[in-house]
Design an enzyme around this catalytic site. Structure first.
Site, PDB file in Angstrom:
ATOM      1  N   HIS A 108      39.534  31.689  46.090  1.00 41.17           N
ATOM      2  CA  HIS A 108      40.021  32.522  45.101  1.00 41.17           C
ATOM      3  C   HIS A 108      41.161  32.016  44.096  1.00 41.17           C
ATOM      4  O   HIS A 108      41.976  31.148  44.838  1.00 41.17           O
ATOM      5  CB  HIS A 108      40.371  33.875  45.532  1.00 41.17           C
ATOM      6  CG  HIS A 108      41.217  33.858  46.739  1.00 41.17           C
ATOM      7  ND1 HIS A 108      42.749  33.955  46.232  1.00 41.17           N
ATOM      8  CD2 HIS A 108      41.216  33.860  47.914  1.00 41.17           C
ATOM      9  CE1 HIS A 108      43.415  33.893  47.442  1.00 41.17           C
ATOM     10  NE2 HIS A 108      42.357  33.634  48.335  1.00 41.17           N
ATOM     11  N   ASP A 109      41.314  32.184  42.817  1.00 37.56           N
ATOM     12  CA  ASP A 109      42.206  31.876  42.123  1.00 37.56           C
ATOM     13  C   ASP A 109      42.374  30.163  42.029  1.00 37.56           C
ATOM     14  O   ASP A 109      43.981  29.690  41.494  1.00 37.56           O
ATOM     15  CB  ASP A 109      43.641  32.401  42.664  1.00 37.56           C
ATOM     16  CG  ASP A 109      43.336  33.943  42.796  1.00 37.56           C
ATOM     17  OD1 ASP A 109      43.322  34.370  41.713  1.00 37.56           O
ATOM     18  OD2 ASP A 109      43.540  34.559  43.975  1.00 37.56           O
ATOM     19  N   GLY A 129      42.650  29.308  48.562  1.00 40.88           N
ATOM     20  CA  GLY A 129      43.114  29.862  47.385  1.00 40.88           C
ATOM     21  C   GLY A 129      44.103  29.281  46.558  1.00 40.88           C
ATOM     22  O   GLY A 129      45.094  28.330  47.249  1.00 40.88           O
TER      23      GLY A 129
END
Length: 270
Positions: free
Chosen positions: A124-125, A142
């Site tokens: 994520h991100d 992440g």
């Protein structure tokens, strides 16, 4: 007339999914209601694209890839975060890519013309640039930020919040825990800076003088006296108009409290 979409009868495309012209969806694929597939993109078979995911034009996704399911983040609470994948990017078998989270800006982004090989995980991100090659089983935790034209060799990976500069090369089985400068080469566990990606620079047509100056600046920054900040300031002052060197200087200054991947013993192997 417009190119028709070609959807195999065994595929499930949920109402609401947006499909561009000429999209091909093969057997046993699943496309979620909030997904968007760009014109000419193709899901070969058994691929899943779900969540608020946008796939760019002419991207190709191979079997058993899982794109856009909720992130592996215990803090994720169902927020409407997104995932964007660029044009002409190829995603091979068993790749997993997560959308963003509230703690990381709500978006995961992958650029154009990337090759993402078997078993890669992009957490994520993460923000991945254009023209990157991520070899088999590369993993990003992440919040990683990867520049353009980065090559990550097989089974290499980065811990959360690591930045990798453009045109960097990471060797196989390398564990990146610290930022890697643009044009740098890293190998090992933990990673060490092992010089400049001279092969990549030559292949991409950087001129000899620019590469020569970059080597000089590299030795100044990583193999001379004084603090890192003093050496970076010296290199910036000596080569004020050199784009490659200023890229490296800017990257190091922007690192702030991020530690950098450094050469072993601080010496240069060039």
């Amino acid at each position: 007339g417009p190119l028709m979409t070609d959807i195999h009868p065994t595929a499930i495309v949920e109402p609401g999914a947006k499909l561009g012209e000429g999209v091909k969806i093969g057997p046993y694929c699943i496309v979620g209601a909030e997904a968007s597939l760009g014109e000419g993109s193709q899901l070969i078979s058994h691929a899943v694209v779900t969540g608020r995911t946008t796939i760019g034009p002419r991207a190709t996704i191979f079997p058993f890839a899982s794109i856009g399911h909720r992130p592996q983040d215990l803090k994720y609470a169902g927020e409407p975060s997104t995932l964007e994948i660029g044009a002409d990017t190829t995603i091979r078998e068993h790749v997993t890519i997560s959308p963003g989270t509230a703690g990381g800006g709500m978006i995961t982004r992958i650029g154009d013309h990337c090759l993402i090989m078997i078993g890669v995980h992009i957490g994520h991100d993460c923000h991945i640039g254009n023209n990157c090659v991520l070899s088999n089983n590369v993993t990003f935790a992440g919040h990683c930020t990867i520049g353009d034209y980065v090559i990550m060799s097989g089974y290499s990976g980065a811990t959360q919040f690591v930045r990798v500069g453009s045109h960097a090369f990471v060797g196989g089985l390398t564990k990146l825990e610290r930022d890697l400068i643009p044009y740098g080469t890293a190998t090992g566990n933990p990673a060490e800076l092992s010089g400049l990606n001279l092969v990549g620079l030559k292949r991409r047509g950087f001129d000899r003088e620019a590469i020569h100056n970059l080597r000089t600046a590299y030795r100044m920054i990583f193999a001379s006296e004084g603090t890192l900040r003093e050496r970076v300031d010296d290199a910036a002052a000596i080569f004020p108009n050199d784009e490659l060197i200023q890229d490296v200087v800017k990257f190091i200054i922007e690192a702030k409290d991020h530690p950098l991947t450094l050469p072993r013993n601080g010496h240069d192997d060039e």
